[in-house]
Design an enzyme around this catalytic site. Sequence first.
Site, PDB file in Angstrom:
ATOM      1  N   SER A  39       0.861  -1.182   0.000  1.00 57.74           N
ATOM      2  CA  SER A  39       0.000   0.000   0.000  1.00 57.74           C
ATOM      3  C   SER A  39       0.903   1.238   0.000  1.00 57.74           C
ATOM      4  CB  SER A  39      -0.875  -0.025   1.260  1.00 57.74           C
ATOM      5  OG  SER A  39      -1.644   1.143   1.338  1.00 57.74           O
ATOM      6  N   ILE A 110      -2.503  -4.974  -4.301  1.00 59.39           N
ATOM      7  CA  ILE A 110      -1.375  -5.385  -3.455  1.00 59.39           C
ATOM      8  C   ILE A 110      -0.982  -6.807  -3.827  1.00 59.39           C
ATOM      9  CG2 ILE A 110      -0.593  -5.863  -1.114  1.00 59.39           C
ATOM     10  CD1 ILE A 110      -2.466  -3.700  -0.087  1.00 59.39           C
ATOM     11  N   SER A 111      -1.977  -7.675  -3.971  1.00 56.30           N
ATOM     12  CA  SER A 111      -1.759  -9.096  -4.309  1.00 56.30           C
ATOM     13  C   SER A 111      -0.525  -9.644  -3.594  1.00 56.30           C
ATOM     14  CB  SER A 111      -1.689  -9.306  -5.826  1.00 56.30           C
ATOM     15  OG  SER A 111      -0.963  -8.306  -6.491  1.00 56.30           O
TER      16      SER A 111
HETATM   17  N1  LIG Z   1      -5.545  -4.754   6.054  1.00 48.79           N
HETATM   18  C1  LIG Z   1      -5.256  -4.128   4.919  1.00 48.79           C
HETATM   19  N2  LIG Z   1      -4.132  -4.445   4.227  1.00 48.79           N
HETATM   20  C2  LIG Z   1      -3.855  -3.817   3.091  1.00 48.79           C
HETATM   21  N3  LIG Z   1      -4.629  -2.845   2.518  1.00 48.79           N
HETATM   22  C3  LIG Z   1      -5.767  -2.497   3.157  1.00 48.79           C
HETATM   23  C4  LIG Z   1      -6.120  -3.121   4.386  1.00 48.79           C
HETATM   24  N4  LIG Z   1      -7.293  -2.580   4.805  1.00 48.79           N
HETATM   25  C5  LIG Z   1      -7.654  -1.677   3.887  1.00 48.79           C
HETATM   26  N5  LIG Z   1      -6.745  -1.613   2.883  1.00 48.79           N
HETATM   27  C6  LIG Z   1      -6.940  -0.783   1.687  1.00 48.79           C
HETATM   28  O1  LIG Z   1      -7.266  -1.714   0.653  1.00 48.79           O
HETATM   29  C7  LIG Z   1      -6.440  -1.526  -0.483  1.00 48.79           C
HETATM   30  C8  LIG Z   1      -5.868  -2.868  -0.980  1.00 48.79           C
HETATM   31  O2  LIG Z   1      -6.822  -3.596  -1.675  1.00 48.79           O
HETATM   32  P1  LIG Z   1      -6.364  -4.777  -2.632  1.00 48.79           P
HETATM   33  O3  LIG Z   1      -7.599  -5.344  -3.192  1.00 48.79           O
HETATM   34  O4  LIG Z   1      -5.335  -4.260  -3.580  1.00 48.79           O
HETATM   35  O5  LIG Z   1      -5.670  -5.798  -1.608  1.00 48.79           O
HETATM   36  S1  LIG Z   1      -5.269  -7.319  -1.827  1.00 48.79           S
HETATM   37  O6  LIG Z   1      -4.639  -7.415  -3.162  1.00 48.79           O
HETATM   38  O7  LIG Z   1      -6.460  -8.146  -1.746  1.00 48.79           O
HETATM   39  O8  LIG Z   1      -4.319  -7.642  -0.753  1.00 48.79           O
HETATM   40  C9  LIG Z   1      -5.298  -0.642  -0.054  1.00 48.79           C
HETATM   41  O9  LIG Z   1      -5.125   0.235  -1.151  1.00 48.79           O
HETATM   42  P2  LIG Z   1      -3.690   0.670  -1.723  1.00 48.79           P
HETATM   43  O10 LIG Z   1      -3.148   1.621  -0.702  1.00 48.79           O
HETATM   44  O11 LIG Z   1      -4.045   1.347  -3.018  1.00 48.79           O
HETATM   45  O12 LIG Z   1      -2.827  -0.538  -1.918  1.00 48.79           O
HETATM   46  C10 LIG Z   1      -5.765   0.042   1.224  1.00 48.79           C
HETATM   47  O13 LIG Z   1      -6.290   1.320   0.918  1.00 48.79           O
HETATM   48  N1  LIG Z   2       6.743   7.761  -8.568  1.00 47.47           N
HETATM   49  C1  LIG Z   2       6.335   8.436  -7.497  1.00 47.47           C
HETATM   50  N2  LIG Z   2       7.123   9.380  -6.941  1.00 47.47           N
HETATM   51  C2  LIG Z   2       6.711  10.054  -5.843  1.00 47.47           C
HETATM   52  N3  LIG Z   2       5.518   9.892  -5.235  1.00 47.47           N
HETATM   53  C3  LIG Z   2       4.699   8.956  -5.753  1.00 47.47           C
HETATM   54  C4  LIG Z   2       5.065   8.186  -6.896  1.00 47.47           C
HETATM   55  N4  LIG Z   2       4.052   7.334  -7.174  1.00 47.47           N
HETATM   56  C5  LIG Z   2       3.109   7.568  -6.239  1.00 47.47           C
HETATM   57  N5  LIG Z   2       3.482   8.548  -5.396  1.00 47.47           N
HETATM   58  C6  LIG Z   2       2.705   9.042  -4.259  1.00 47.47           C
HETATM   59  O1  LIG Z   2       2.606   8.009  -3.300  1.00 47.47           O
HETATM   60  C7  LIG Z   2       1.317   7.948  -2.725  1.00 47.47           C
HETATM   61  C8  LIG Z   2       0.730   6.555  -2.906  1.00 47.47           C
HETATM   62  O2  LIG Z   2       0.556   6.311  -4.299  1.00 47.47           O
HETATM   63  P1  LIG Z   2      -0.565   5.312  -4.814  1.00 47.47           P
HETATM   64  O3  LIG Z   2      -0.439   5.291  -6.295  1.00 47.47           O
HETATM   65  O4  LIG Z   2      -1.897   5.671  -4.237  1.00 47.47           O
HETATM   66  O5  LIG Z   2      -0.046   3.941  -4.188  1.00 47.47           O
HETATM   67  P2  LIG Z   2      -0.794   2.541  -4.050  1.00 47.47           P
HETATM   68  O6  LIG Z   2      -1.831   2.466  -5.135  1.00 47.47           O
HETATM   69  O7  LIG Z   2       0.287   1.531  -4.220  1.00 47.47           O
HETATM   70  O8  LIG Z   2      -1.382   2.542  -2.671  1.00 47.47           O
HETATM   71  C9  LIG Z   2       0.508   9.063  -3.388  1.00 47.47           C
HETATM   72  O9  LIG Z   2       0.501  10.179  -2.547  1.00 47.47           O
HETATM   73  C10 LIG Z   2       1.265   9.352  -4.670  1.00 47.47           C
HETATM   74  O10 LIG Z   2       1.132  10.688  -5.079  1.00 47.47           O
END
Ligand SMILES: Nc1ncnc2c1ncn2[C@@H]1O[C@H](COP(=O)(O)OS(=O)(=O)O)[C@@H](OP(=O)(O)O)[C@H]1O
Ligand SMILES: Nc1ncnc2c1ncn2[C@@H]1O[C@H](COP(=O)(O)OP(=O)(O)O)[C@@H](O)[C@H]1O
Length: 209
Positions: A39, A110-111
């Site tokens: 994340s 995240i997978s």
């Molecule tokens: N426990 C926990 N662990 C990780 N992430 C969490 C959790 N709870 C909520 N979130 C939010 O859910 C987003 C991840 O969803 P995904 O469907 O990509 O997760 S997974 O692939 O099934 O592991 C993830 O989004 P990203 O930050 O964009 O990765 C989080 O916003």
């Molecule tokens: N290449 C990069 N350089 C600097 N900051 C980044 C970059 N990619 C993403 N960010 C910043 O990092 C944070 C998380 O990015 P996001 O794309 O939402 O991540 P994820 O989907 O893996 O949770 C956001 O605030 C985004 O603006």
Amino acid sequence: MATVGNSTNIFWHECPVNKVDRQKLLNQRGCVVWITGLSGSGKSTLACSLGRELHSRGKLSYVLDGDNLRHGLNKNLGFSAEDRAENIRRVGEVAKLFADAGLICIASLISPYRKDRDACRAMLPDGNFVEVFMNTPLEVCEQRDAKGLYKLARAGKIKGFTGIDDPYEPPLNCEIELRTLNGICPTPSEMAGQVASYLGDRGFLHYTE
Ligand SMILES: Nc1ncnc2c1ncn2[C@@H]1O[C@H](COP(=O)(O)OS(=O)(=O)O)[C@@H](OP(=O)(O)O)[C@H]1O
Ligand SMILES: Nc1ncnc2c1ncn2[C@@H]1O[C@H](COP(=O)(O)OP(=O)(O)O)[C@@H](O)[C@H]1O
């Protein structure tokens, strides 16, 4: 007639317009770009940037974002290992359909488990699953904490948060690894350019017989 999973007495129907016809029409080849990472590692940002880059080159793509899909298709799933596996399986199946439609499907989730990602890879023909690892260190993701979730996880207010008290298994053999170099993270458009070049080099951005 076949039995598949819990379905019995089912038949496969072929349609007269097939994947090759659609790829010719679009002048591209369908595939799946699977972006995995912690994340906050930049998955969604890269997915959007790549979508924009491909669009500007006249190529049709579609983004399947984990967070977004949990608002609909996967809203009955949580974050246990079983639910994450089912989440990935469903998105893998949907991504396979988009690739069959001739699109460049960009999945960003995240997978965290290798076997779930490998199962999605196995759904596609060889070479059509491009795994991209956002190798952004946990410290950087946590420092960004765009959604404030790491803070909550550290405070024990979210249990089972990936990277804090839940596992993340990095890929062993991904096609592309994107990482910070000497503490500097490439810009989203630089990363998107690198993935687009990979797709171009492997013939996904044109259709030739
Ligand atoms: N426990 C926990 N662990 C990780 N992430 C969490 C959790 N709870 C909520 N979130 C939010 O859910 C987003 C991840 O969803 P995904 O469907 O990509 O997760 S997974 O692939 O099934 O592991 C993830 O989004 P990203 O930050 O964009 O990765 C989080 O916003
Ligand atoms: N290449 C990069 N350089 C600097 N900051 C980044 C970059 N990619 C993403 N960010 C910043 O990092 C944070 C998380 O990015 P996001 O794309 O939402 O991540 P994820 O989907 O893996 O949770 C956001 O605030 C985004 O603006």
